[in-house]
Design a protein around this motif. Sequence first.
Motif, short mmCIF file in Angstrom:
data_model
loop_
_atom_site.label_atom_id
_atom_site.label_comp_id
_atom_site.label_asym_id
_atom_site.label_seq_id
_atom_site.Cartn_x
_atom_site.Cartn_y
_atom_site.Cartn_z
N ARG A 144 28.03 -28.59 7.86
CA ARG A 144 27.46 -28.30 6.53
C ARG A 144 26.37 -27.22 6.63
O ARG A 144 26.32 -26.31 5.80
CB ARG A 144 26.86 -29.58 5.94
N VAL A 188 20.34 -39.11 6.05
CA VAL A 188 20.21 -38.14 4.94
C VAL A 188 21.52 -37.40 4.69
O VAL A 188 22.06 -37.42 3.58
CB VAL A 188 19.07 -37.12 5.25
N CYS A 189 22.05 -36.76 5.71
CA CYS A 189 23.28 -35.97 5.54
C CYS A 189 24.48 -36.92 5.70
O CYS A 189 25.27 -36.81 6.63
CB CYS A 189 23.31 -34.84 6.57
N PRO A 194 25.24 -37.05 0.17
CA PRO A 194 24.08 -36.76 1.03
C PRO A 194 22.83 -36.53 0.19
O PRO A 194 22.92 -36.09 -0.96
CB PRO A 194 24.50 -35.48 1.77
N LEU A 195 21.67 -36.85 0.78
CA LEU A 195 20.41 -36.77 0.03
C LEU A 195 19.78 -35.39 0.23
O LEU A 195 18.72 -35.25 0.85
CB LEU A 195 19.47 -37.88 0.51
N CYS A 196 20.46 -34.36 -0.28
CA CYS A 196 20.04 -32.98 -0.01
C CYS A 196 18.61 -32.70 -0.49
O CYS A 196 17.87 -31.95 0.16
CB CYS A 196 21.01 -31.99 -0.64
N CYS A 199 16.26 -33.50 2.17
CA CYS A 199 16.62 -33.00 3.50
C CYS A 199 15.67 -31.90 3.97
O CYS A 199 15.42 -30.94 3.24
CB CYS A 199 18.06 -32.48 3.45
N HIS A 202 17.34 -28.26 3.76
CA HIS A 202 18.12 -27.79 2.62
C HIS A 202 17.89 -26.31 2.30
O HIS A 202 18.77 -25.65 1.77
CB HIS A 202 17.94 -28.69 1.39
N CYS A 205 20.47 -24.68 4.54
CA CYS A 205 21.83 -25.24 4.57
C CYS A 205 22.80 -24.41 3.72
O CYS A 205 22.67 -24.32 2.50
CB CYS A 205 21.79 -26.68 4.08
N PHE A 208 24.97 -26.39 1.15
CA PHE A 208 24.16 -26.74 -0.02
C PHE A 208 24.07 -25.54 -0.96
O PHE A 208 24.30 -25.66 -2.17
CB PHE A 208 22.77 -27.19 0.46
N VAL A 213 29.00 -28.94 -0.32
CA VAL A 213 28.63 -30.11 0.48
C VAL A 213 29.74 -31.16 0.49
O VAL A 213 30.06 -31.75 1.53
CB VAL A 213 27.30 -30.70 -0.05
S1 SF4 Z 1 21.02 -29.99 2.68
FE1 SF4 Z 1 22.75 -29.67 4.03
S2 SF4 Z 1 22.14 -30.63 5.95
FE2 SF4 Z 1 20.78 -31.38 4.36
S3 SF4 Z 1 21.70 -33.28 3.60
FE3 SF4 Z 1 22.43 -31.64 2.30
S4 SF4 Z 1 24.33 -31.00 3.23
FE4 SF4 Z 1 23.25 -32.16 4.78
#
Ligand code: SF4
Length: 366
Positions: A144, A188-189, A194-196, A199, A202, A205, A208, A213
């Motif tokens: 990701r 998180v991921c 996922p809890l972007c 994160c 982010h 990423c 993202f 995602v």
């Molecule tokens: S920002 Fe990227 S690395 Fe972070 S949780 Fe979302 S997809 Fe995963």
Amino acid sequence: MKEISLALVQWFKHHKRDLPWRQTNDWYPVFLSEFLLQQTQVTQAIPYYQKFIRRFPTIFELARSIEDDILQMWAGLGYYSRARNLLKAARQIVTHFNGRFPTDLKTALTLPGIGPYTAAAVLSIAFNQPLSVVDGNVIRVISRLFAIEDDVRLSATRKAIQLKAQQLLLPTQAGLFNEAIMELGALVCKPAAPLCAQCPLHTSCQAFHRNKVDAIPFKSSTPARKKRFHLVFVIRHGSYLLVGQRPGKGMLAGMWEFPTIELDAPLQKNSPQVAAILSSKFPQFTVKACKPMPVLKQIYTHIHLQYRPILLQSAAKISFNSEKYIQTRWIRRNELEEWAIHKAHQKILQHAQFKQWWMASSVIES
Ligand code: SF4
């Protein structure tokens, strides 16, 4: 790259779970936990870890144990070859390396059950060696983070991810970095949702930013599991149940189970085939005495097992001769938990119909 890694390690320092094997820098808890965590969720592994570390606080106690004890303690966790390899590896570490984990990667890889992932995990986490680890969590985070859209089942994709992991690794904080990236994947991921927003990565990423995602990592579908069908005879005499031990090699090696017959196809509850099998294997019983349970299911890596338990009361401790088992025994029901009964057959003991039958026939006998 370095900024990403530092942000990750910083996040880990504040958000890591308080896991029992993280309470020390000693290699043995890391080694033990890595064996338990192969193919197993952290929450499921914790009680097993606590049980093992209490009983075998050092590699020396573990190496002195016997396989039956290890299998019994492992019961319910599945993939029993891990348990056997844990014991073999412990014995080799004591015999050949004076009870210390070999700190050379090539030597570590010669230990039973230690593949590139486990070797890198132990050497980086316990000895801070600059080796990256790549498990399912790391694959998800890295694919990701760099928007790698190729099929992660392909070895070329895995290699590309391994390379990225190695580039991200902080050589002086290798263990911390590896734990951090695995923890981010777990907390998180996550695979779904996922809890972007929470994160630490982010801003960097790519999945993202490209709104991809949900599509990454891409995994091609797996070949369907083979179906297997079993008829399982749960035979009781008083407070005893008849069980057999599987051979030392092959699937569920060394584990104990109720006498089991492999079938070509699933059997209906009142199929005439039950009578035929019964008269050839257990001529003492009539079909009328059979109490069939519903079909139960157990999924293994390559096999989808469906099995129908048949409950039977026996007036005597009958014997069951089958090449399938290296030995058979009558074991007291209340001692069965101390035997390494594999998970599929533990499900029988936990099933409401079995419990009802056991209670009802206990009342009749008393
Ligand atoms: S920002 Fe990227 S690395 Fe972070 S949780 Fe979302 S997809 Fe995963």
